[in-house]
Scaffold this active site. Sequence first.
Site, PDB file in Angstrom:
ATOM      1  N   HIS A   1       0.680  -1.448  -0.405  1.00 26.89           N
ATOM      2  CA  HIS A   1      -0.182  -0.410   0.431  1.00 26.89           C
ATOM      3  C   HIS A   1       0.361   1.070  -0.194  1.00 26.89           C
ATOM      4  O   HIS A   1       2.062   1.732   0.253  1.00 26.89           O
ATOM      5  CB  HIS A   1      -0.633  -0.025   1.402  1.00 26.89           C
TER       6      HIS A   1
ATOM      7  N   GLU B   1      -2.097  -7.572   7.770  1.00 27.48           N
ATOM      8  CA  GLU B   1      -1.100  -6.864   8.382  1.00 27.48           C
ATOM      9  C   GLU B   1      -1.025  -7.874   9.855  1.00 27.48           C
ATOM     10  O   GLU B   1      -1.252  -7.838  10.051  1.00 27.48           O
ATOM     11  CB  GLU B   1      -0.322  -5.818   8.623  1.00 27.48           C
TER      12      GLU B   1
END
Length: 217
Positions: free
Chosen positions: A10, A83
Site C-alpha cells: 500500500h 498486516e
Amino acid sequence: MTSRLLLVRHGETAWHAENRYAGVTDVALTPRGLAQGAALGTWAVRHRVDAVTSSPLTRARLTAAPAAAALDLTVEVQEGLREVDFGWGEGRTVQEMAEEDPEAVRRFREDADAGAFPGSEPVADAAARATTTLRDLAHRHRGGTVLVVAHNTLLRIALCDLLGLPLGRYRHTFPRLDNGAVTEIEIHGTRTALRSLNVPTTLPPPAPAPGPTPAGD
C-alpha cells in the site's frame, strides 16, 4: 492453469514516513500515499488485470481503489491479507524499542520468527493465512491476473512461504517492499515462481538533454 498475482504494498502512511510499525493499526495514507495509489491506477490500465483485492485495512483499500475504478472493477476485501500484528512493537519505532529493550530488538533482527516481538502474531500463523488467501485467489482466477494490495511484512512472509524460504529470515531475504511497487508471482498448483520484485509503478523523470561540452575537455 497458471495465475499471475501482482503483489503491491500500500501507499505511504504518516507512521511509515516516521518508520513506525503500523501493523494492524488503521493508519491513514499521507498525500504521497494517495498519489502512489493514483499511480497504481494508471499503471493498472496499461496491464491486463482481471480482479483487484486488498487487505481490509484502510491504507490498503484506498491504495487499491484507483486501480479498481480505472478497470471498472470492485475491490474484493480479503481478511487473510491483513498486516501482521506486531504486539509490543505496534506504533513504535525501532529506536524507541531499542531504548526500552535492546535485546528484544536484537533477537528480532536476527530471526523475526524465533525473536518475534512480545504479543505479536506468530510468523507461521501469518504465513498460513496469507498463502492460503493467495492460493485461493490463484485457484479462483485460474489463467487470470489478480492485483493484490497488502502490506510490507505480510507479503514478504508470504513470499518466503510460497518459495520455500525460511520464514524467520524474511527481513534478510526481502529487505523491504516499496510503497506502491509491484512484485509479480505466478502460481500453478503448488508451484510458485517469482517473476519480478519491487517494480515501481511510476516512470522515472526523463534524463536532461546533453549540454555543450565543457571548455578544456
